[in-house]
Design an enzyme around this catalytic site. Sequence first.
Site, PDB file in Angstrom:
ATOM      1  N   LYS A 109     -17.258   2.758  -2.110  1.00 38.03           N
ATOM      2  CA  LYS A 109     -16.290   2.989  -3.254  1.00 38.03           C
ATOM      3  C   LYS A 109     -17.103   3.382  -4.486  1.00 38.03           C
ATOM      4  O   LYS A 109     -17.318   2.591  -5.305  1.00 38.03           O
ATOM      5  CB  LYS A 109     -15.277   2.025  -3.795  1.00 38.03           C
ATOM      6  CG  LYS A 109     -14.377   2.263  -4.855  1.00 38.03           C
ATOM      7  CD  LYS A 109     -13.054   3.156  -4.050  1.00 38.03           C
ATOM      8  CE  LYS A 109     -12.095   3.313  -5.242  1.00 38.03           C
ATOM      9  NZ  LYS A 109     -10.944   4.178  -4.927  1.00 38.03           N
ATOM     10  N   SER A 117     -12.493   2.205 -11.460  1.00 34.16           N
ATOM     11  CA  SER A 117     -12.039   1.564 -12.809  1.00 34.16           C
ATOM     12  C   SER A 117     -11.254   0.545 -12.510  1.00 34.16           C
ATOM     13  O   SER A 117     -10.656   0.448 -11.550  1.00 34.16           O
ATOM     14  CB  SER A 117     -11.667   2.776 -13.794  1.00 34.16           C
ATOM     15  OG  SER A 117     -10.527   3.538 -12.919  1.00 34.16           O
ATOM     16  N   GLU A 158     -14.827   6.261  -0.125  1.00 37.78           N
ATOM     17  CA  GLU A 158     -13.509   6.673  -0.710  1.00 37.78           C
ATOM     18  C   GLU A 158     -13.705   7.152  -2.225  1.00 37.78           C
ATOM     19  O   GLU A 158     -14.290   6.568  -2.931  1.00 37.78           O
ATOM     20  CB  GLU A 158     -12.646   5.208  -0.673  1.00 37.78           C
ATOM     21  CG  GLU A 158     -11.376   5.465  -1.227  1.00 37.78           C
ATOM     22  CD  GLU A 158     -10.660   4.223  -1.551  1.00 37.78           C
ATOM     23  OE1 GLU A 158     -10.084   3.877  -2.325  1.00 37.78           O
ATOM     24  OE2 GLU A 158     -10.612   3.559  -0.396  1.00 37.78           O
ATOM     25  N   PRO A 164       4.352   3.420   7.792  1.00 39.18           N
ATOM     26  CA  PRO A 164       5.439   3.109   7.011  1.00 39.18           C
ATOM     27  C   PRO A 164       5.307   2.284   6.000  1.00 39.18           C
ATOM     28  O   PRO A 164       4.189   1.534   5.657  1.00 39.18           O
ATOM     29  CB  PRO A 164       6.539   2.718   8.022  1.00 39.18           C
ATOM     30  CG  PRO A 164       5.401   2.050   9.096  1.00 39.18           C
ATOM     31  CD  PRO A 164       4.144   2.832   9.076  1.00 39.18           C
TER      32      PRO A 164
END
Length: 262
Positions: free
Chosen positions: A37, A41, A116, A209
């Site tokens: 990552k 923030s 990511e 879901p």
Amino acid sequence: MTACFVTGTDTDAGKTVITTGLMAAARRRGLTTAGGKPVASGCERTSLGLRNADALAIQAQCQPTLAYDAINPFALEPAIAPHIAAREAGTALSLSSLERPMRSLLAGGADLTLIEGAGGWRVPLNDQESLSDLAVALALPVVLVVGVRLGAINHARLTLEAIRHDGLALAGWVANVVDPDLPRRQQNLDSLTEWLSEQGGVPCLGIVPWLEKVPWLEKAPWLEKAPWWQAPCAERVADFLDIEPLLAASATTRTPDPGSIE
């Protein structure tokens, strides 16, 4: 080795939920995992320094374990756009400053490495560069997380176009239901499948879901706020994901050379 960049249709699309779910699915197969990552923030001050909930969730799915700073080299406190938070903190965000630690992460050679992004595809780093430039520089195929809510179809199509315009391949997409009360949910999912898979040729890695969220405090007891962060359990999310298309598509992908930065 498989490596991908994970982006989303928007903020709160569920990138970390899906990133950690994919890592959990890989660990079930006995694969080694690593996650990054590069900038985050909304971090909290702790006795260990600034810590970001998303980065901590990714760290928990790394096998073998990685140091926090290797995962999240730029941690910013305000929960605002990263380039604004960095400017306020007097921190210079740039493509080169993010690229070096992420190349080091990729050089670890984990069976599955996921990096990511933050927010959506065009989140700025500064006045000239965007986080999407990092994915381009690393030449990584992209996993698109679609936060299934009103507007998702438009956001997904625009993001797909932007990724391809930047010359990157789509490794797969995931539908992540973030609005449990979305009217005509199945029709929306059918439309996403039509535009992204049938017409777009991008494999669907799963439809996740709406899942119950669980607190993360017990996994990080040194955090000061309770509950600090809640999200669906990564192992539960993994039940709805298929990583086989990722592994198959990346079987011949070369990991970026960590020494290619001057």
